[in-house]
Design an enzyme around this catalytic site. Structure first.
Site, short mmCIF file in Angstrom:
data_model
loop_
_atom_site.label_atom_id
_atom_site.label_comp_id
_atom_site.label_asym_id
_atom_site.label_seq_id
_atom_site.Cartn_x
_atom_site.Cartn_y
_atom_site.Cartn_z
N GLY A 135 1.75 17.02 -2.98
CA GLY A 135 1.63 16.17 -1.62
C GLY A 135 3.03 16.37 -0.73
CG LEU A 176 8.07 11.83 -1.20
CD1 LEU A 176 9.19 11.77 -0.44
CD2 LEU A 176 7.67 10.15 -1.43
CG ASP A 188 -8.23 12.94 -12.05
OD1 ASP A 188 -7.52 11.85 -11.41
OD2 ASP A 188 -9.49 13.16 -12.01
CB ALA A 193 -0.75 7.48 -4.37
CB THR A 230 -2.11 9.05 0.73
OG1 THR A 230 -2.53 10.13 0.74
CG2 THR A 230 -1.06 8.68 -0.32
CB THR A 250 2.78 1.86 0.89
OG1 THR A 250 2.69 1.27 2.26
CG2 THR A 250 2.00 0.88 0.01
CG ASP A 251 4.27 -0.15 5.73
OD1 ASP A 251 3.92 0.75 5.32
OD2 ASP A 251 3.97 -0.94 6.72
CE1 TYR A 278 -2.33 3.91 -0.17
CE2 TYR A 278 -1.12 2.53 1.39
CZ TYR A 278 -1.05 3.67 0.75
OH TYR A 278 0.18 4.58 0.49
CE LYS A 296 1.54 3.36 -3.11
NZ LYS A 296 1.74 4.61 -4.00
N1 LIG Z 1 2.57 9.13 3.76
C1 LIG Z 1 3.27 7.83 4.02
O1 LIG Z 1 3.35 7.61 5.32
C2 LIG Z 1 3.50 6.87 3.05
C3 LIG Z 1 4.01 5.69 3.37
C4 LIG Z 1 4.50 4.62 2.35
C5 LIG Z 1 4.38 5.05 1.18
N2 LIG Z 1 3.70 6.32 0.86
C6 LIG Z 1 3.57 6.61 -0.68
O2 LIG Z 1 4.20 7.71 -0.86
C7 LIG Z 1 3.49 8.63 -1.84
C8 LIG Z 1 3.52 10.01 -1.51
O3 LIG Z 1 2.86 10.10 -0.17
P1 LIG Z 1 2.53 11.64 0.50
O4 LIG Z 1 2.38 11.35 1.79
O5 LIG Z 1 3.37 12.44 -0.03
O6 LIG Z 1 1.00 11.74 -0.04
P2 LIG Z 1 0.15 12.94 0.18
O7 LIG Z 1 0.73 14.08 0.70
O8 LIG Z 1 -1.05 12.30 0.35
O9 LIG Z 1 0.02 13.18 -1.47
C9 LIG Z 1 -0.49 12.66 -2.51
C10 LIG Z 1 -0.37 13.36 -3.77
O10 LIG Z 1 -1.21 12.59 -4.74
C11 LIG Z 1 -2.07 13.49 -5.31
N3 LIG Z 1 -3.23 12.79 -5.86
C12 LIG Z 1 -4.19 12.36 -5.36
N4 LIG Z 1 -5.02 11.67 -6.00
C13 LIG Z 1 -4.67 12.07 -7.35
C14 LIG Z 1 -5.15 11.73 -8.59
N5 LIG Z 1 -6.76 11.22 -8.62
N6 LIG Z 1 -4.49 12.29 -9.49
C15 LIG Z 1 -3.33 12.94 -9.57
N7 LIG Z 1 -3.02 13.12 -8.29
C16 LIG Z 1 -3.51 12.87 -7.21
C17 LIG Z 1 -2.34 14.65 -4.37
O11 LIG Z 1 -2.90 15.76 -5.05
P3 LIG Z 1 -4.12 16.70 -4.46
O12 LIG Z 1 -3.07 17.55 -3.35
O13 LIG Z 1 -4.72 17.48 -5.09
O14 LIG Z 1 -4.83 15.54 -3.32
C18 LIG Z 1 -0.94 14.84 -3.77
O15 LIG Z 1 -0.29 15.41 -4.50
C19 LIG Z 1 2.36 7.98 -2.15
O16 LIG Z 1 2.47 7.11 -3.17
C20 LIG Z 1 2.27 6.94 -1.13
O17 LIG Z 1 1.41 5.82 -1.50
C21 LIG Z 1 3.31 7.37 1.74
#
Ligand SMILES: NC(=O)c1ccc[n+]([C@@H]2O[C@H](COP(=O)([O-])OP(=O)(O)OC[C@H]3O[C@@H](n4cnc5c(N)ncnc54)[C@H](OP(=O)(O)O)[C@@H]3O)[C@@H](O)[C@H]2O)c1
Length: 286
Positions: free
Chosen positions: A10, A12, A36, A60, A62, A101-102, A124, A128
């Site tokens: 992902g 982050l 998973d 997550a 997302t 998350t917010d 969502y 969370k």
């Molecule tokens: N992005 C934002 O704006 C934001 C804001 C607030 C909080 N957050 C939180 O920050 C964290 C990281 O966000 P991000 O933007 O890096 O998200 P992302 O780019 O969508 O990455 C999500 C990661 O979770 C993995 N994942 C999804 N479903 C899964 C499952 N069933 N089992 C195991 N892994 C799984 C994905 O794997 P695949 O590559 O295989 O799908 C990917 O590695 C999350 O917890 C999110 O809730 C994000």
């Protein structure tokens, strides 16, 4: 310290792996293929095998609208999956840092501090929040870092708001952007460094970390257009209600970051600086 990062594929997760590697930490990533979240046994096996002292749990589902449509999957991945991570780490004596998350807030009266009561308005956000409770309930040593609207350069990752905008505007395509969604956009590289610094500082409990500017999505979009020299006229102001999104969005959101600033002794990166660094990274200079 042996650090394990879930969600290694992902946005982050990748930033964290790079930042920890640069510091010379003993760090390893876990992807969905190995663990998973919807399958507790794979999560357990992967974590036991990785033998962590600390797990930064970024994995997550997302997709906010996807979670609204498929609530069962959202529950299994984001709530139950996080509970598996928290329980396994308790057995292993490992600390969990959970990225939240917010969206746990309703967006009626942001920006929010750590002490403000959650009140999610989409599924969502509910899931969370359930994850937060599982992590905080598993050990007093655990840490939840709430953040919002991550942006920055990343290859092969889900396009974030800024990267998507850069792509659309540079192709001359018009975009509809909400004027009534407030928040502090967060430069992902800065968040990754902050998470590692919070860890080093021995932080536990709840901490908010997000960008240094409180803007609307529309204001952010204008800044992006100026930054890349695109036509600002391509940005069409709309209300969130006109976007037809399945899940409700917190409108007046945002996170107060005073606690983190006190611990870290610095301010989060603001949007202009983050944007410049994103563009530099896109040019291969970052
Ligand atoms: N992005 C934002 O704006 C934001 C804001 C607030 C909080 N957050 C939180 O920050 C964290 C990281 O966000 P991000 O933007 O890096 O998200 P992302 O780019 O969508 O990455 C999500 C990661 O979770 C993995 N994942 C999804 N479903 C899964 C499952 N069933 N089992 C195991 N892994 C799984 C994905 O794997 P695949 O590559 O295989 O799908 C990917 O590695 C999350 O917890 C999110 O809730 C994000």
């Amino acid at each position: 310290m042996r650090l394990v990062v879930t969600g290694s594929t992902g946005f982050l997760g990748g930033k964290l792996l790079r930042a920890a590697g640069k510091r010379g930490w003993d760090v390893v990533g876990i992807s969905r293929r190995e663990a998973d979240l919807a399958d507790g046994e794979t999560v357990r096996r992967a974590l036991v095998g990785a033998d962590p002292e600390v797990v930064v749990h970024t994995a997550a589902w997302t997709d906010v609208d996807g979670c609204e449509r498929d609530r069962d999957r959202a529950w299994r991945v984001n709530a139950e999956g996080t509970r598996y991570v928290a329980e396994t780490c308790r057995e292993l004596g490992a600390k969990v840092v959970y990225v939240s998350t917010d969206c746990v807030f309703d967006g009626e009266a942001g920006p929010y501090g750590e002490g403000d009561p959650p009140h999610p308005i989409n599924y969502y956000g509910w899931m969370k929040w359930a994850g937060e409770l599982a992590v905080l309930g598993a050990s007093e040593e655990n840490l939840v870092v709430r953040t919002m609207v991550l942006y920055g350069w990343g290859e092969g990752v889900r396009p974030n708001f800024v990267l998507w905008l850069m792509g659309e505007l540079s192709q001359g395509r018009a975009v509809r952007i909400a004027t009534d969604q407030w928040g502090n956009p967060t430069f992902a590289d800065d968040l990754a460094e902050a998470i590692l610094d919070l860890l080093e500082a021995g932080c536990r409990g709840m901490v908010h970390y997000a960008g240094g500017d409180f803007w609307t999505r529309y204001e952010m979009a204008l800044e992006v257009a100026q930054g890349i020299g695109a036509d600002e006229g391509l940005i069409r102001p709309v209300k969130t209600s006109q976007l037809g999104q399945v899940a409700k969005r917190p409108l007046r959101s945002g996170l107060k970051t005073w606690t983190a600033e006190r611990v870290l002794g610095r301010r989060p990166v603001g949007f202009r600086e983050g944007l410049e660094r994103t563009m530099a990274q896109a040019r291969g200079e970052g």
